[in-house]
Design a protein around this motif. Sequence first.
Motif, mmCIF file in Angstrom:
data_model
loop_
_atom_site.group_PDB
_atom_site.id
_atom_site.type_symbol
_atom_site.label_atom_id
_atom_site.label_comp_id
_atom_site.label_asym_id
_atom_site.label_seq_id
_atom_site.Cartn_x
_atom_site.Cartn_y
_atom_site.Cartn_z
ATOM 1 N N ASN A 308 0.315 9.374 -1.700
ATOM 2 C CA ASN A 308 -0.014 8.177 -2.475
ATOM 3 C C ASN A 308 1.169 7.204 -2.541
ATOM 4 O O ASN A 308 0.993 5.990 -2.489
ATOM 5 C CB ASN A 308 -0.452 8.563 -3.890
ATOM 6 N N LYS A 309 2.364 7.750 -2.639
ATOM 7 C CA LYS A 309 3.567 6.920 -2.684
ATOM 8 C C LYS A 309 3.747 6.179 -1.356
ATOM 9 O O LYS A 309 4.066 4.977 -1.331
ATOM 10 C CB LYS A 309 4.778 7.776 -2.990
ATOM 11 N N LEU A 310 3.534 6.876 -0.244
ATOM 12 C CA LEU A 310 3.649 6.256 1.067
ATOM 13 C C LEU A 310 2.577 5.186 1.276
ATOM 14 O O LEU A 310 2.831 4.126 1.847
ATOM 15 C CB LEU A 310 3.550 7.320 2.166
ATOM 16 N N MET A 311 1.378 5.469 0.797
ATOM 17 C CA MET A 311 0.301 4.480 0.912
ATOM 18 C C MET A 311 0.629 3.217 0.126
ATOM 19 O O MET A 311 0.380 2.096 0.577
ATOM 20 C CB MET A 311 -1.022 5.085 0.424
ATOM 21 N N GLY A 312 1.213 3.397 -1.038
ATOM 22 C CA GLY A 312 1.627 2.235 -1.825
ATOM 23 C C GLY A 312 2.700 1.427 -1.121
ATOM 24 O O GLY A 312 2.726 0.201 -1.180
ATOM 25 N N LYS A 313 3.607 2.128 -0.451
ATOM 26 C CA LYS A 313 4.693 1.464 0.283
ATOM 27 C C LYS A 313 4.144 0.537 1.353
ATOM 28 O O LYS A 313 4.667 -0.566 1.581
ATOM 29 C CB LYS A 313 5.593 2.524 0.914
ATOM 30 N N TYR A 314 3.063 0.953 2.024
ATOM 31 C CA TYR A 314 2.518 0.167 3.134
ATOM 32 C C TYR A 314 1.261 -0.613 2.761
ATOM 33 O O TYR A 314 0.601 -1.195 3.629
ATOM 34 C CB TYR A 314 2.220 1.088 4.317
ATOM 35 N N GLY A 315 0.931 -0.634 1.477
ATOM 36 C CA GLY A 315 -0.216 -1.415 1.038
ATOM 37 C C GLY A 315 -1.549 -0.872 1.507
ATOM 38 O O GLY A 315 -2.500 -1.627 1.714
ATOM 39 N N LEU A 316 -1.644 0.440 1.698
ATOM 40 C CA LEU A 316 -2.880 1.069 2.166
ATOM 41 C C LEU A 316 -3.730 1.494 0.970
ATOM 42 O O LEU A 316 -3.224 2.115 0.043
ATOM 43 C CB LEU A 316 -2.566 2.275 3.053
ATOM 44 N N LYS A 317 -5.016 1.160 1.019
ATOM 45 C CA LYS A 317 -5.940 1.490 -0.059
ATOM 46 C C LYS A 317 -6.944 2.532 0.420
ATOM 47 O O LYS A 317 -7.483 2.419 1.530
ATOM 48 C CB LYS A 317 -6.692 0.243 -0.533
ATOM 49 N N THR A 318 -7.230 3.521 -0.420
ATOM 50 C CA THR A 318 -8.149 4.600 -0.050
ATOM 51 C C THR A 318 -9.505 4.059 0.377
ATOM 52 O O THR A 318 -10.097 4.513 1.352
ATOM 53 C CB THR A 318 -8.338 5.572 -1.236
ATOM 54 N N ARG A 319 -10.001 3.043 -0.337
ATOM 55 C CA ARG A 319 -11.342 2.514 -0.064
ATOM 56 C C ARG A 319 -11.471 1.921 1.340
ATOM 57 O O ARG A 319 -12.579 1.820 1.878
ATOM 58 C CB ARG A 319 -11.718 1.468 -1.106
ATOM 59 N N GLU A 320 -10.332 1.530 1.917
ATOM 60 C CA GLU A 320 -10.377 0.932 3.250
ATOM 61 C C GLU A 320 -10.762 1.945 4.321
ATOM 62 O O GLU A 320 -11.189 1.574 5.414
ATOM 63 C CB GLU A 320 -9.020 0.322 3.595
ATOM 64 N N PHE A 321 -10.624 3.234 4.009
ATOM 65 C CA PHE A 321 -10.825 4.259 5.029
ATOM 66 C C PHE A 321 -12.048 5.125 4.773
ATOM 67 O O PHE A 321 -12.343 6.014 5.565
ATOM 68 C CB PHE A 321 -9.575 5.146 5.111
ATOM 69 N N LYS A 322 -12.762 4.830 3.679
ATOM 70 C CA LYS A 322 -13.971 5.587 3.381
ATOM 71 C C LYS A 322 -15.170 4.970 4.098
ATOM 72 O O LYS A 322 -15.221 3.762 4.300
ATOM 73 C CB LYS A 322 -14.232 5.593 1.869
ATOM 74 N N PRO A 323 -16.160 5.784 4.470
ATOM 75 C CA PRO A 323 -17.393 5.241 5.053
ATOM 76 C C PRO A 323 -18.056 4.304 4.058
ATOM 77 O O PRO A 323 -17.872 4.425 2.842
ATOM 78 C CB PRO A 323 -18.254 6.495 5.293
ATOM 79 N N CYS A 324 -18.859 3.376 4.556
ATOM 80 C CA CYS A 324 -19.492 2.374 3.690
ATOM 81 C C CYS A 324 -20.296 3.007 2.580
ATOM 82 O O CYS A 324 -20.263 2.577 1.436
ATOM 83 C CB CYS A 324 -20.398 1.461 4.525
#
Length: 331
Positions: A308-324
């Motif tokens: 989660n810390k790494l995702m925050g560092k790169y601006g990555l959001k969980t919802r971006e990678f979930k199926p519709c």
Amino acid sequence: MLTQTSSPAMQEVFQKANLVAPTSTTVLLTGETGVGKSSLARYIHNRSTRKDHPFAAINCGAIPENLIESELFGHEKGAFTGAINRKAGKFELADQGTVFLDEVGSLSQNAQVKLLSFMQDRTFQRVGGTKDIHVQVRIIAATNADLKSLGQQDKFRQDLMYRLNVFPIEIPPLRERTQDIPAIARDIFVRLKPGFPGPVQEISREVIQAFMDYSWPGNVRELENLIERAFILESSELLTPMSFPPELFVHQAGNETEYINIDLPLSEVRRIHLEAIEKQYLQQLLIKNKGRIRNAARQAGIGERQLNKLMGKYGLKTREFKPCSAQNIDN
């Protein structure tokens, strides 16, 4: 305009431009939309004996038909409704300099007649005026249309075409000079960077390779627009594929080209590219695990908190990678 080129076609373009620049010869620039005709026109002007005099550009296709003559030749006070003052046109303002007529093929028939008359003796009258005005200007015209074909359709005067087509230079489309794309992209990047105070320092090698594989229907102008948009969207120090349209990467080849900013210290380059690899790894990891943090962390061999810390560092959001469907449930 990028003048250091590895493309034989562009080398020929600059060779012709350098030959004609010191003269007063009329030049006709042809090529697809966005190839850089206006930049080449200014390049020719800046290398001419007129470089210390005005360069006046007018987009003939962007001016309403009833105003184009006034833009070119000026008008007298009261010449038409709204003409509350005398106005000098482009030819008068650019005396001793250069007038660049972009999209010249879109001129109305009446404007074509007036332009032809001017080119014969460099004399004109303002709209509504009676006084002859003589100027010494060089004309550089540009078109993405086939003037000869327009002439056969009676849409463009053939006698004017011959007047304009004294020294033609055709600029090749970007897809025919792919070897120059990394340098062109770098030139655009450096030029745009001061306007974006964000963290971006470089373009990723994946993006550069995608640039070279893409067909560029909008040519250099499209490339510049995509880089400018990416500056706004990117949150890391590298312009990554996430900040560009997906269609840009459809035909991306597996053989990638390194693109490294040698103006930076080695330690900074190493840090930037290591972070780019780390971000790409996380993106692919999350795509594979459909945004499930626990599964992704387990596969990466790290804890969920660290992920989660790494995702925050790169601006990555969980919802971006979930199926519709999963996103809809979460919402």
